[in-house]
Motif scaffolding. Structure first.
Motif, PDB file in Angstrom:
ATOM      1  N   VAL A 196      -9.968   4.705  10.406  1.00 21.73           N
ATOM      2  CA  VAL A 196      -9.488   3.330  10.239  1.00 21.73           C
ATOM      3  C   VAL A 196      -8.119   3.336   9.568  1.00 21.73           C
ATOM      4  O   VAL A 196      -7.192   2.645  10.002  1.00 21.73           O
ATOM      5  N   ARG A 197      -7.981   4.116   8.521  1.00 28.80           N
ATOM      6  CA  ARG A 197      -6.712   4.179   7.782  1.00 28.80           C
ATOM      7  C   ARG A 197      -5.547   4.538   8.699  1.00 28.80           C
ATOM      8  O   ARG A 197      -4.464   3.959   8.596  1.00 28.80           O
ATOM      9  N   ARG A 198      -5.777   5.491   9.619  1.00 25.32           N
ATOM     10  CA  ARG A 198      -4.710   5.901  10.541  1.00 25.32           C
ATOM     11  C   ARG A 198      -4.250   4.762  11.441  1.00 25.32           C
ATOM     12  O   ARG A 198      -3.118   4.753  11.902  1.00 25.32           O
ATOM     13  N   THR A 199      -5.112   3.779  11.708  1.00 25.14           N
ATOM     14  CA  THR A 199      -4.699   2.656  12.547  1.00 25.14           C
ATOM     15  C   THR A 199      -3.802   1.680  11.783  1.00 25.14           C
ATOM     16  O   THR A 199      -3.066   0.914  12.397  1.00 25.14           O
ATOM     17  N   TYR A 200      -3.861   1.696  10.461  1.00 31.63           N
ATOM     18  CA  TYR A 200      -3.055   0.793   9.632  1.00 31.63           C
ATOM     19  C   TYR A 200      -1.814   1.472   9.058  1.00 31.63           C
ATOM     20  O   TYR A 200      -0.779   0.828   8.912  1.00 31.63           O
ATOM     21  N   LEU A 201      -1.924   2.719   8.688  1.00 32.73           N
ATOM     22  CA  LEU A 201      -0.799   3.455   8.101  1.00 32.73           C
ATOM     23  C   LEU A 201      -0.272   4.420   9.160  1.00 32.73           C
ATOM     24  O   LEU A 201      -0.718   5.558   9.266  1.00 32.73           O
ATOM     25  N   THR A 202       0.682   3.932   9.962  1.00 32.96           N
ATOM     26  CA  THR A 202       1.101   4.671  11.146  1.00 32.96           C
ATOM     27  C   THR A 202       2.382   5.481  10.956  1.00 32.96           C
ATOM     28  O   THR A 202       2.702   6.299  11.802  1.00 32.96           O
ATOM     29  N   GLY A 203       3.098   5.253   9.875  1.00 31.54           N
ATOM     30  CA  GLY A 203       4.334   5.995   9.633  1.00 31.54           C
ATOM     31  C   GLY A 203       4.087   7.216   8.776  1.00 31.54           C
ATOM     32  O   GLY A 203       2.999   7.806   8.788  1.00 31.54           O
ATOM     33  N   ALA A 224      -2.740  -8.900   3.407  1.00 32.02           N
ATOM     34  CA  ALA A 224      -2.484 -10.266   2.932  1.00 32.02           C
ATOM     35  C   ALA A 224      -1.814 -10.262   1.561  1.00 32.02           C
ATOM     36  O   ALA A 224      -0.882 -11.036   1.318  1.00 32.02           O
ATOM     37  N   LEU A 225      -2.286  -9.411   0.662  1.00 38.24           N
ATOM     38  CA  LEU A 225      -1.697  -9.353  -0.679  1.00 38.24           C
ATOM     39  C   LEU A 225      -0.251  -8.867  -0.625  1.00 38.24           C
ATOM     40  O   LEU A 225       0.628  -9.426  -1.302  1.00 38.24           O
ATOM     41  N   LEU A 226       0.011  -7.838   0.167  1.00 41.69           N
ATOM     42  CA  LEU A 226       1.384  -7.328   0.286  1.00 41.69           C
ATOM     43  C   LEU A 226       2.296  -8.367   0.932  1.00 41.69           C
ATOM     44  O   LEU A 226       3.413  -8.608   0.450  1.00 41.69           O
ATOM     45  N   GLU A 227       1.832  -8.993   2.011  1.00 42.04           N
ATOM     46  CA  GLU A 227       2.660  -9.988   2.698  1.00 42.04           C
ATOM     47  C   GLU A 227       3.005 -11.165   1.792  1.00 42.04           C
ATOM     48  O   GLU A 227       4.093 -11.726   1.893  1.00 42.04           O
ATOM     49  N   ALA A 228       2.104 -11.527   0.901  1.00 43.66           N
ATOM     50  CA  ALA A 228       2.376 -12.633  -0.031  1.00 43.66           C
ATOM     51  C   ALA A 228       3.534 -12.299  -0.967  1.00 43.66           C
ATOM     52  O   ALA A 228       4.127 -13.193  -1.573  1.00 43.66           O
ATOM     53  N   HIS A 229       3.860 -11.015  -1.070  1.00 37.16           N
ATOM     54  CA  HIS A 229       4.956 -10.579  -1.942  1.00 37.16           C
ATOM     55  C   HIS A 229       6.106  -9.960  -1.156  1.00 37.16           C
ATOM     56  O   HIS A 229       6.937  -9.245  -1.715  1.00 37.16           O
ATOM     57  N   GLY A 230       6.156 -10.207   0.162  1.00 41.40           N
ATOM     58  CA  GLY A 230       7.268  -9.743   0.967  1.00 41.40           C
ATOM     59  C   GLY A 230       7.221  -8.283   1.353  1.00 41.40           C
ATOM     60  O   GLY A 230       8.241  -7.712   1.732  1.00 41.40           O
ATOM     61  N   ALA A 231       6.057  -7.666   1.290  1.00 40.47           N
ATOM     62  CA  ALA A 231       5.923  -6.250   1.631  1.00 40.47           C
ATOM     63  C   ALA A 231       4.938  -6.091   2.786  1.00 40.47           C
ATOM     64  O   ALA A 231       4.256  -7.047   3.185  1.00 40.47           O
ATOM     65  N   THR A 232       4.872  -4.883   3.316  1.00 37.11           N
ATOM     66  CA  THR A 232       3.947  -4.561   4.396  1.00 37.11           C
ATOM     67  C   THR A 232       3.219  -3.261   4.064  1.00 37.11           C
ATOM     68  O   THR A 232       3.554  -2.583   3.093  1.00 37.11           O
ATOM     69  N   LEU A 233       2.274  -2.910   4.903  1.00 36.72           N
ATOM     70  CA  LEU A 233       1.577  -1.637   4.716  1.00 36.72           C
ATOM     71  C   LEU A 233       2.541  -0.462   4.786  1.00 36.72           C
ATOM     72  O   LEU A 233       2.314   0.567   4.140  1.00 36.72           O
ATOM     73  N   ALA A 234       3.627  -0.605   5.514  1.00 39.38           N
ATOM     74  CA  ALA A 234       4.629   0.471   5.619  1.00 39.38           C
ATOM     75  C   ALA A 234       5.339   0.710   4.288  1.00 39.38           C
ATOM     76  O   ALA A 234       5.974   1.750   4.107  1.00 39.38           O
ATOM     77  N   ASP A 235       5.249  -0.226   3.357  1.00 36.56           N
ATOM     78  CA  ASP A 235       5.898  -0.098   2.048  1.00 36.56           C
ATOM     79  C   ASP A 235       5.014   0.598   1.012  1.00 36.56           C
ATOM     80  O   ASP A 235       5.436   0.806  -0.126  1.00 36.56           O
ATOM     81  N   VAL A 292      -3.497   0.315  -4.176  1.00 35.57           N
ATOM     82  CA  VAL A 292      -2.216   0.859  -3.709  1.00 35.57           C
ATOM     83  C   VAL A 292      -1.076   0.458  -4.636  1.00 35.57           C
ATOM     84  O   VAL A 292      -1.176  -0.510  -5.392  1.00 35.57           O
ATOM     85  N   VAL A 293       0.008   1.232  -4.518  1.00 31.85           N
ATOM     86  CA  VAL A 293       1.298   0.895  -5.105  1.00 31.85           C
ATOM     87  C   VAL A 293       2.267   0.835  -3.933  1.00 31.85           C
ATOM     88  O   VAL A 293       2.252   1.701  -3.055  1.00 31.85           O
ATOM     89  N   ALA A 294       3.079  -0.212  -3.905  1.00 29.97           N
ATOM     90  CA  ALA A 294       4.046  -0.390  -2.820  1.00 29.97           C
ATOM     91  C   ALA A 294       5.393  -0.781  -3.376  1.00 29.97           C
ATOM     92  O   ALA A 294       5.495  -1.299  -4.487  1.00 29.97           O
ATOM     93  N   GLY A 301      14.837  -5.105  -6.268  1.00 30.55           N
ATOM     94  CA  GLY A 301      13.587  -4.763  -5.605  1.00 30.55           C
ATOM     95  C   GLY A 301      12.428  -4.894  -6.580  1.00 30.55           C
ATOM     96  O   GLY A 301      12.584  -5.368  -7.709  1.00 30.55           O
ATOM     97  N   ALA A 302      11.255  -4.484  -6.139  1.00 31.41           N
ATOM     98  CA  ALA A 302      10.071  -4.583  -6.988  1.00 31.41           C
ATOM     99  C   ALA A 302       9.084  -3.481  -6.636  1.00 31.41           C
ATOM    100  O   ALA A 302       9.091  -2.947  -5.528  1.00 31.41           O
ATOM    101  N   LEU A 303       8.261  -3.162  -7.604  1.00 33.42           N
ATOM    102  CA  LEU A 303       7.081  -2.331  -7.383  1.00 33.42           C
ATOM    103  C   LEU A 303       5.876  -3.253  -7.427  1.00 33.42           C
ATOM    104  O   LEU A 303       5.787  -4.132  -8.303  1.00 33.42           O
ATOM    105  N   LEU A 304       4.959  -3.067  -6.503  1.00 35.17           N
ATOM    106  CA  LEU A 304       3.744  -3.868  -6.437  1.00 35.17           C
ATOM    107  C   LEU A 304       2.545  -2.964  -6.697  1.00 35.17           C
ATOM    108  O   LEU A 304       2.352  -1.964  -5.997  1.00 35.17           O
TER     109      LEU A 304
END
Length: 129
Positions: free
Chosen positions: A89-96, A58-69, A120-122, A30-33
């Motif tokens: 706004v944040r609540r619409t993107y970070l839903t978990g 976009a940055l997370l997706e380029a590294h195989g991650a999502t906002l959920a990560d 962020v760190v993911a 795995g990785a930390l981003l």
């Protein structure tokens, strides 16, 4: 442990001489981003917040991650009165389950028109690019 610094081609490019993503490979595959602070254009906190989350996505997706990560989020606001707008706004993107979080009031950001900066760190589980 190996670290790679990156400015992914599919994401908005940085505004200065820095890397937007530091990818730290872990022993389990795995990785930390670690993502640099992101700002966005827009006339108000809502527009800028949406722009910031679009770039983070976009940055997370380029590294195989999502906002959920996302496991940690740090937010810098030039006006704490903007916190409710950003939070909505944040609540619409970070839903978990919400990540660990810090929000700080700052007198200004490196671009005078910026109202918000978010870093962020993911995690990126093994098996993802």
């Amino acid at each position: 442990m190996r670290t790679t610094l990156d400015n992914p081609a599919g994401a908005p490019q940085p505004l200065g001489p820095y890397s937007q993503v530091a990818r730290v490979q872990l022993a389990d595959g795995g990785a930390l981003l670690y993502l640099s602070g992101q700002i966005a254009d827009g006339a108000d906190i809502t527009a800028q917040s949406h722009g910031v989350f679009a770039t983070l996505t976009a940055l997370l997706e380029a590294h195989g991650a999502t906002l959920a990560d996302i496991i940690n989020i740090r937010t810098f606001l030039t006006d704490m009165d903007d916190l409710p707008g950003y939070a909505a706004v944040r609540r619409t993107y970070l839903t978990g389950t919400p990540p660990t979080s810090t929000t700080v009031s700052v007198p200004r950001l490196f671009r005078p028109e910026a109202l918000i900066e978010v870093e962020v760190v993911a995690t990126c589980p093994a098996g993802r690019p």
